[in-house]
Scaffold this active site. Sequence first.
Site, PDB file in Angstrom:
ATOM      1  N   HIS A  34      31.221  49.080  32.155  1.00  0.00           N
ATOM      2  CA  HIS A  34      30.231  49.946  31.509  1.00  0.00           C
ATOM      3  C   HIS A  34      30.510  50.005  30.005  1.00  0.00           C
ATOM      4  O   HIS A  34      31.614  50.331  29.580  1.00  0.00           O
ATOM      5  CB  HIS A  34      30.361  51.339  32.146  1.00  0.00           C
ATOM      6  CG  HIS A  34      29.347  52.340  31.721  1.00  0.00           C
ATOM      7  ND1 HIS A  34      28.094  52.444  32.295  1.00  0.00           N
ATOM      8  CD2 HIS A  34      29.405  53.317  30.785  1.00  0.00           C
ATOM      9  CE1 HIS A  34      27.434  53.442  31.732  1.00  0.00           C
ATOM     10  NE2 HIS A  34      28.203  53.986  30.815  1.00  0.00           N
ATOM     11  N   HIS A  67      24.953  50.827  28.507  1.00  0.00           N
ATOM     12  CA  HIS A  67      24.347  52.161  28.520  1.00  0.00           C
ATOM     13  C   HIS A  67      23.973  52.503  27.085  1.00  0.00           C
ATOM     14  O   HIS A  67      24.837  52.836  26.275  1.00  0.00           O
ATOM     15  CB  HIS A  67      25.375  53.157  29.100  1.00  0.00           C
ATOM     16  CG  HIS A  67      24.914  54.575  29.083  1.00  0.00           C
ATOM     17  ND1 HIS A  67      25.779  55.633  29.291  1.00  0.00           N
ATOM     18  CD2 HIS A  67      23.682  55.122  28.909  1.00  0.00           C
ATOM     19  CE1 HIS A  67      25.103  56.768  29.230  1.00  0.00           C
ATOM     20  NE2 HIS A  67      23.835  56.492  28.997  1.00  0.00           N
ATOM     21  N   MET A 138      23.334  61.300  34.254  1.00  0.00           N
ATOM     22  CA  MET A 138      24.458  61.778  33.437  1.00  0.00           C
ATOM     23  C   MET A 138      24.993  63.079  34.025  1.00  0.00           C
ATOM     24  O   MET A 138      24.242  64.017  34.276  1.00  0.00           O
ATOM     25  CB  MET A 138      24.004  62.031  31.998  1.00  0.00           C
ATOM     26  CG  MET A 138      23.625  60.800  31.198  1.00  0.00           C
ATOM     27  SD  MET A 138      24.957  59.610  30.946  1.00  0.00           S
ATOM     28  CE  MET A 138      26.227  60.606  30.192  1.00  0.00           C
ATOM     29  N   GLY A 145      33.565  60.689  25.890  1.00  0.00           N
ATOM     30  CA  GLY A 145      34.318  60.605  27.126  1.00  0.00           C
ATOM     31  C   GLY A 145      35.174  61.850  27.307  1.00  0.00           C
ATOM     32  O   GLY A 145      35.279  62.693  26.411  1.00  0.00           O
ATOM     33  N   GLY A 146      35.737  61.970  28.495  1.00  0.00           N
ATOM     34  CA  GLY A 146      36.712  63.025  28.759  1.00  0.00           C
ATOM     35  C   GLY A 146      36.147  64.420  28.915  1.00  0.00           C
ATOM     36  O   GLY A 146      36.872  65.407  28.815  1.00  0.00           O
ATOM     37  N   GLY A 177      30.041  60.356  33.825  1.00  0.00           N
ATOM     38  CA  GLY A 177      30.602  61.503  33.107  1.00  0.00           C
ATOM     39  C   GLY A 177      31.467  62.377  33.994  1.00  0.00           C
ATOM     40  O   GLY A 177      31.004  62.914  34.994  1.00  0.00           O
ATOM     41  N   GLY A 178      32.748  62.461  33.638  1.00  0.00           N
ATOM     42  CA  GLY A 178      33.644  63.374  34.344  1.00  0.00           C
ATOM     43  C   GLY A 178      34.041  62.936  35.740  1.00  0.00           C
ATOM     44  O   GLY A 178      34.502  63.765  36.539  1.00  0.00           O
ATOM     45  N   GLY A 198      35.573  56.548  32.700  1.00  0.00           N
ATOM     46  CA  GLY A 198      36.210  56.118  31.467  1.00  0.00           C
ATOM     47  C   GLY A 198      37.638  56.597  31.380  1.00  0.00           C
ATOM     48  O   GLY A 198      38.587  55.842  31.602  1.00  0.00           O
TER      49      GLY A 198
HETATM   50  C1  DX5 Z   1      29.469  59.469  27.781  1.00  0.00           C
HETATM   51  C2  DX5 Z   1      29.469  58.049  28.274  1.00  0.00           C
HETATM   52  C3  DX5 Z   1      30.359  57.811  29.425  1.00  0.00           C
HETATM   53  C4  DX5 Z   1      31.803  58.073  29.146  1.00  0.00           C
HETATM   54  C5  DX5 Z   1      32.382  58.620  30.388  1.00  0.00           C
HETATM   55  O1  DX5 Z   1      28.390  59.679  26.950  1.00  0.00           O
HETATM   56  O2  DX5 Z   1      28.169  57.674  28.680  1.00  0.00           O
HETATM   57  O3  DX5 Z   1      30.171  56.509  29.956  1.00  0.00           O
HETATM   58  O4  DX5 Z   1      32.543  56.934  28.789  1.00  0.00           O
HETATM   59  O5  DX5 Z   1      33.691  59.023  30.132  1.00  0.00           O
HETATM   60  P1  DX5 Z   1      34.497  59.879  31.202  1.00  0.00           P
HETATM   61  O6  DX5 Z   1      34.571  59.091  32.460  1.00  0.00           O
HETATM   62  O7  DX5 Z   1      35.824  60.067  30.539  1.00  0.00           O
HETATM   63  O8  DX5 Z   1      33.750  61.175  31.408  1.00  0.00           O
HETATM   64 ZN    ZN Z   2      27.977  55.770  29.752  1.00  0.00          ZN
END
Ligand code: DX5
Ligand code: ZN
Length: 226
Positions: A34, A67, A138, A145-146, A177-178, A198
């Site tokens: 991704h 994305h 989403m 991220g995070g 996300g998350g 992520g």
């Molecule tokens: C956020 C991104 C996600 C992000 C997810 O806007 O679209 O793809 O990398 O990160 P995690 O898995 O850490 O929530």
């Molecule tokens: Zn994403």
Amino acid sequence: MIAPSILSADFANLASEIAAVGPSDVDPGVDWVHVDVMDNHFVPNLTLGLPVVESLLKATDIPLDCHLMITDPGRWAPPYAEAGAYNVSFHAEATDDPVSVARDIRAAGGRAGLGIKPGTALAPYLEILPEFDTLLIMSVEPGFGGQTFMPEVLGKVRELRKVIDAEQLTLIVEIDGGIHNGTIEEAAEAGVDCFVAGSAVYGGDDPAARVAELRRLAAAASSAGV
Ligand code: DX5
Ligand code: ZN
């Protein structure tokens, strides 16, 4: 399907970070990688764009799931498909004409994905689902991220799963996300097919082991939910 987000990877070493989630002793290798494209307009963050994606396409055989968190996807999205990205998702909130963007992505040889933010309803888009290959739900506000998983979006996942089953669509339900060991099971039970992760994958020193554990948890929860 597991799709690690390289947003949480080391941007100076993206090729080796992607190789780290490829086939290994602990995992058969991820389904998609991704790639979060942010333009500092649609979201308040800036990441990477087409030139980096073109280089990544040369560096890996794993399908890239781009994305696009950008304005004006009608102009910018089709070139990602032309370049060879496997799936190209853009946001419903960024265009008045998602069908024409999807058609242009497909005409350029890609699969088309529609992203919706946590506060965006699914209902207005149910009629155009056949125009898409992926629906990206989403589970955080896009941009970083995070962040913490928002379980309230799982209602949309359940609703979408019902429509897909009733209308026998081949749409992939993707959540972003998350997602981590503590949230992936409830998402799998709700009917998610593809899990973006992520920080849960790249936040430790063994990304492949993290992927294997996520895959195991999701598979067990999916089969329990059937
Ligand atoms: C956020 C991104 C996600 C992000 C997810 O806007 O679209 O793809 O990398 O990160 P995690 O898995 O850490 O929530
Ligand atoms: Zn994403």
